[in-house]
Design an enzyme around this catalytic site. Structure first.
Site, PDB file in Angstrom:
ATOM      1  N   ASN A 179     -39.401  40.368 -49.879  1.00 51.27           N
ATOM      2  CA  ASN A 179     -38.671  40.334 -48.566  1.00 51.27           C
ATOM      3  C   ASN A 179     -39.740  40.497 -47.336  1.00 51.27           C
ATOM      4  OD1 ASN A 179     -39.503  43.176 -49.339  1.00 51.27           O
ATOM      5  ND2 ASN A 179     -37.481  43.952 -48.882  1.00 51.27           N
ATOM      6  N   LYS A 217     -47.515  44.586 -39.024  1.00 44.26           N
ATOM      7  CA  LYS A 217     -48.219  45.352 -40.175  1.00 44.26           C
ATOM      8  C   LYS A 217     -49.427  44.309 -40.482  1.00 44.26           C
ATOM      9  CE  LYS A 217     -44.316  45.809 -41.933  1.00 44.26           C
ATOM     10  NZ  LYS A 217     -43.400  45.780 -40.825  1.00 44.26           N
ATOM     11  N   ASP A 265     -41.435  43.841 -39.044  1.00 49.85           N
ATOM     12  CA  ASP A 265     -42.263  42.760 -38.198  1.00 49.85           C
ATOM     13  C   ASP A 265     -42.951  43.152 -37.164  1.00 49.85           C
ATOM     14  OD1 ASP A 265     -41.014  40.888 -40.003  1.00 49.85           O
ATOM     15  OD2 ASP A 265     -39.232  40.568 -39.021  1.00 49.85           O
ATOM     16  N   GLN A 284     -41.405  46.321 -44.231  1.00 47.53           N
ATOM     17  CA  GLN A 284     -40.471  46.829 -43.549  1.00 47.53           C
ATOM     18  C   GLN A 284     -40.749  47.909 -42.563  1.00 47.53           C
ATOM     19  OE1 GLN A 284     -39.849  46.694 -47.404  1.00 47.53           O
ATOM     20  NE2 GLN A 284     -39.591  44.579 -46.754  1.00 47.53           N
ATOM     21  N   GLY A 291     -42.690  39.716 -45.167  1.00 51.30           N
ATOM     22  CA  GLY A 291     -43.570  38.636 -44.660  1.00 51.30           C
ATOM     23  C   GLY A 291     -44.517  39.117 -43.555  1.00 51.30           C
ATOM     24  N   HIS A 292     -45.988  39.202 -44.015  1.00 53.55           N
ATOM     25  CA  HIS A 292     -46.937  39.787 -43.226  1.00 53.55           C
ATOM     26  C   HIS A 292     -47.802  38.584 -42.582  1.00 53.55           C
ATOM     27  CE1 HIS A 292     -46.186  44.070 -45.014  1.00 53.55           C
ATOM     28  NE2 HIS A 292     -45.110  43.547 -44.378  1.00 53.55           N
TER      29      HIS A 292
HETATM   30  P1  GDP Z   1     -45.259  42.450 -40.056  1.00 50.51           P
HETATM   31  O1  GDP Z   1     -44.010  41.906 -41.069  1.00 50.51           O
HETATM   32  O2  GDP Z   1     -45.019  43.667 -39.620  1.00 50.51           O
HETATM   33  O3  GDP Z   1     -46.702  41.969 -40.759  1.00 50.51           O
HETATM   34  O4  GDP Z   1     -45.189  41.330 -38.787  1.00 50.51           O
HETATM   35  P2  GDP Z   1     -44.747  39.810 -38.752  1.00 50.51           P
HETATM   36  O5  GDP Z   1     -46.042  39.169 -39.482  1.00 50.51           O
HETATM   37  O6  GDP Z   1     -43.463  39.408 -39.681  1.00 50.51           O
HETATM   38  O7  GDP Z   1     -44.470  39.437 -37.401  1.00 50.51           O
HETATM   39  C1  GDP Z   1     -45.433  39.647 -36.395  1.00 50.51           C
HETATM   40  C2  GDP Z   1     -45.684  38.380 -35.617  1.00 50.51           C
HETATM   41  O8  GDP Z   1     -46.157  38.866 -34.552  1.00 50.51           O
HETATM   42  C3  GDP Z   1     -46.666  37.571 -36.458  1.00 50.51           C
HETATM   43  O9  GDP Z   1     -46.183  36.183 -36.033  1.00 50.51           O
HETATM   44  C4  GDP Z   1     -47.783  37.997 -35.626  1.00 50.51           C
HETATM   45  O10 GDP Z   1     -48.931  36.839 -35.826  1.00 50.51           O
HETATM   46  C5  GDP Z   1     -47.343  38.457 -34.229  1.00 50.51           C
HETATM   47  N1  GDP Z   1     -48.258  39.431 -33.578  1.00 50.51           N
HETATM   48  C6  GDP Z   1     -48.882  40.508 -34.139  1.00 50.51           C
HETATM   49  N2  GDP Z   1     -49.512  41.204 -33.226  1.00 50.51           N
HETATM   50  C7  GDP Z   1     -49.346  40.504 -32.036  1.00 50.51           C
HETATM   51  C8  GDP Z   1     -49.491  40.737 -30.590  1.00 50.51           C
HETATM   52  O11 GDP Z   1     -50.381  41.876 -30.324  1.00 50.51           O
HETATM   53  N3  GDP Z   1     -49.327  39.648 -29.687  1.00 50.51           N
HETATM   54  C9  GDP Z   1     -48.626  38.473 -30.085  1.00 50.51           C
HETATM   55  N4  GDP Z   1     -48.406  37.915 -29.049  1.00 50.51           N
HETATM   56  N5  GDP Z   1     -48.252  38.314 -31.493  1.00 50.51           N
HETATM   57  C10 GDP Z   1     -48.647  39.371 -32.280  1.00 50.51           C
HETATM   58  P1  IMO Z   2     -41.847  43.102 -43.014  1.00 50.99           P
HETATM   59  O1  IMO Z   2     -42.277  43.738 -44.159  1.00 50.99           O
HETATM   60  C1  IMO Z   2     -37.809  42.455 -41.272  1.00 50.99           C
HETATM   61  C2  IMO Z   2     -34.319  43.110 -43.818  1.00 50.99           C
HETATM   62  C3  IMO Z   2     -33.481  41.736 -43.917  1.00 50.99           C
HETATM   63  C4  IMO Z   2     -32.026  42.981 -43.824  1.00 50.99           C
HETATM   64  C5  IMO Z   2     -32.299  43.961 -44.605  1.00 50.99           C
HETATM   65  C6  IMO Z   2     -32.065  43.944 -45.994  1.00 50.99           C
HETATM   66  O2  IMO Z   2     -42.011  41.676 -42.799  1.00 50.99           O
HETATM   67  O3  IMO Z   2     -41.537  43.645 -41.772  1.00 50.99           O
HETATM   68  P2  IMO Z   2     -33.462  42.994 -48.371  1.00 50.99           P
HETATM   69  O4  IMO Z   2     -33.669  41.556 -48.384  1.00 50.99           O
HETATM   70  O5  IMO Z   2     -34.724  43.835 -48.195  1.00 50.99           O
HETATM   71  O6  IMO Z   2     -32.479  43.565 -49.116  1.00 50.99           O
HETATM   72  O7  IMO Z   2     -32.661  43.046 -46.661  1.00 50.99           O
HETATM   73  O8  IMO Z   2     -33.706  44.294 -44.376  1.00 50.99           O
HETATM   74  N1  IMO Z   2     -35.796  43.029 -44.189  1.00 50.99           N
HETATM   75  C7  IMO Z   2     -36.622  42.762 -43.021  1.00 50.99           C
HETATM   76  N2  IMO Z   2     -36.565  42.626 -41.643  1.00 50.99           N
HETATM   77  N3  IMO Z   2     -38.940  42.693 -41.767  1.00 50.99           N
HETATM   78  C8  IMO Z   2     -38.991  42.906 -43.111  1.00 50.99           C
HETATM   79  O9  IMO Z   2     -40.171  42.838 -43.511  1.00 50.99           O
HETATM   80  C9  IMO Z   2     -37.820  43.007 -43.928  1.00 50.99           C
HETATM   81  N4  IMO Z   2     -37.538  43.163 -45.240  1.00 50.99           N
HETATM   82  C10 IMO Z   2     -36.118  43.155 -45.105  1.00 50.99           C
HETATM   83  O10 IMO Z   2     -33.367  41.066 -42.857  1.00 50.99           O
HETATM   84  O11 IMO Z   2     -31.514  42.782 -42.882  1.00 50.99           O
HETATM   85 MG    MG Z   3     -42.630  40.453 -41.277  1.00 48.37          MG
END
Ligand code: GDP
Ligand code: IMO
Ligand code: MG
Length: 433
Positions: free
Chosen positions: A38, A16, A13, A220, A40-41
């Site tokens: 798993n 990415k 998270d 991840q 969530g981007h």
């Molecule tokens: P990912 O799994 O690595 O793609 O990240 P996620 O989308 O799960 O979580 C990142 C969260 O941070 C999302 O809600 C993005 O919209 C938000 N985000 C990404 N970059 C920034 C930033 O520079 N500032 C803020 N405030 N939010 C950001």
């Molecule tokens: P992105 O790509 C954050 C965590 C789960 C759990 C562990 C194992 O959005 O960064 P799984 O379902 O993969 O067997 O769970 O890994 N986990 C993540 N945490 N971002 C993710 O993906 C994750 N994918 C799995 O919360 O701790």
């Molecule tokens: Mg994510």
């Protein structure tokens, strides 16, 4: 052009999706190479918030081809829902046109979800990821390329149902698989996807040979890596650089740039220790201002100070050529900023991440403290990013304390920043010059 790898450097998270969407403007291919839904981007385009679990984040760029690569595990029903959502918002069905699924990618079936729902220890996303990778390692999993072969094969269906139900019973699950359901599932997967199942590694290799730019989109993060993460509180795939090309079906020589993404602080979802975790008002500030809720499960993310021990570990494993720092804006308004530079473990100072979960849980962070910087509104950050990029002044437009903070992180990790995120929007990013 060579391939660029984009990887999470923490516990996932890191942002990415936002970076891939931004860099995909310069690419013609974006490939996922491990993990599944798993992930969530998130991609934010003005008022529009897009959340992708399987679709590569470069889908937002119409000229990009999209690959679900060899090393992935894919839930075909989740993909179908995601594709329907995309069709609704964009009018496009990219299947077989610019979206291709590897014949080697493994299929998440209801059985895998049932097994994963029994997890109490790891805090998984419950999406069937671990059980599907377990079947792959046990060499009994079903791949997209196998579907046409087992279609209508009664003996295979009977044997598979028996194996799955024996496992469910042994694990104490109530759910069972029927012959009719499994056969129906296989037929539906075939009907829905047969025209977009391909030798995707070959497609990527050909594109690279023609000089096209490929982005390999990690899921991840390094600390969730099955080998190099905080085992057993990890996911079930290799999330790191070594698997980016392997999981995409191309060789490592194609890669020139490897960008590690890190928040300006750190978060984690699921179980397992996080040494800099904050259960105070600063942690609350990060969670609230940063909207730290899991994109896949909605669970609150645990928040803490930037951990240079974790980041040095990620750097050793991945050899990042650049760091993309995200969420700097979230730290705005905090009086002082702490950075963990080492741990105290059983009375001794250590600078490397221990390998066991119990040792990590006993680590106490050793901090340095830096001055904070004021908070700005999201429109103000966006305006600053626009001006910094247009004028070429880059991060020199940030408040001095923010610049000093970034410089300290670069020194501690030993990698220069290539961009700094100051808001969720695609354009809220300052390119480092
Ligand atoms: P990912 O799994 O690595 O793609 O990240 P996620 O989308 O799960 O979580 C990142 C969260 O941070 C999302 O809600 C993005 O919209 C938000 N985000 C990404 N970059 C920034 C930033 O520079 N500032 C803020 N405030 N939010 C950001
Ligand atoms: P992105 O790509 C954050 C965590 C789960 C759990 C562990 C194992 O959005 O960064 P799984 O379902 O993969 O067997 O769970 O890994 N986990 C993540 N945490 N971002 C993710 O993906 C994750 N994918 C799995 O919360 O701790
Ligand atoms: Mg994510």
């Amino acid at each position: 052009m060579p391939a660029t790898v984009i990887l999470g450097a923490q516990w996932g998270d890191e942002g990415k999706g936002k970076l891939v969407d931004r860099l995909a403007e310069q690419a013609t291919w974006v490939a996922r190479f491990q993990g599944g839904n798993n992930a969530g981007h998130t991609v934010v385009l003005g008022e529009q918030v897009l959340k992708f679990h399987l679709l590569p984040s470069g889908i937002t760029r119409k000229e990009c081809h999209l690959i679900l690569g060899d090393g992935m595990v894919v839930d075909p029903w989740v993909l179908d829902t995601e594709l329907k959502g995309w069709l609704e918002s964009s009018g496009e069905d990219p299947k077989g046109d610019r979206l291709f699924i590897s014949e080697r990618a493994h299929i998440i079936l209801p059985y895998h979800r049932f097994m994963d729902s029994l997890d109490k220890k790891i805090g998984t996303t419950g999406r069937g990821i671990g059980p599907t990778y377990a079947d792959k390692i046990n060499r009994v999993g079903l791949r997209f390329g196998d579907v046409a072969e087992v279609l209508g094969d009664d003996a295979w269906t009977t044997a598979t149902v028996a194996r799955m139900n024996a496992s469910l019973e042994a694990a104490g699950a109530k759910d069972r698989i029927t012959h009719e359901n499994l056969a129906g599932n296989i037929q539906w997967i075939h009907d829905t996807y047969h025209h977009c199942i391909a030798n995707t590694g070959l497609m990527l290799d050909n594109a690279l040979k023609l000089g096209e730019h490929v982005i390999l989109e990690g899921a991840q993060g390094c600390l969730l890596d099955i080998d190099q993460g905080t085992f057993p509180f990890v996911t079930s795939s290799v999330t790191s650089r070594g698997n980016a090309t392997h999981g995409a079906g191309i060789h490592p020589g194609h890669v020139e740039e490897v960008i590690g993404i890190t928040k300006a602080y750190i978060t984690r979802v699921g179980h397992g220790a996080m040494p800099t975790e904050l259960n105070d008002e600063v942690g609350e500030h990060m969670g609230t201002v940063g909207h730290e809720f899991g994109t896949t499960t909605g669970r609150p993310r645990r928040c803490g100070w930037f951990d240079a021990v974790v980041m040095r570990h990620a750097q050793r494993i991945n050899g990042f050529t650049g760091l993309a720092l995200t969420k700097l804006d979230v730290l705005g308004g905090l009086e002082e900023l702490k950075i963990c530079v080492a741990y105290e473990l059983d009375g001794k100072e250590i600078t490397e991440l221990p390998s066991t979960a119990s040792a990590i849980a006993r680590c106490k962070p050793i901090y340095i403290t830096m001055p904070g910087f004021p908070s700005l509104s999201l429109p103000e950050w966006l305006a600053m990013a626009a001006s910094a990029n247009k004028s070429g002044k880059g991060i020199s437009m940030l408040p001095l304390a923010a610049q000093q903070y970034i410089a300290k992180l670069e020194t501690l990790v030993g990698v220069p920043c290539t961009s700094v995120g100051v808001g969720p929007d695609r354009d809220a990013t300052i390119d480092c010059v």
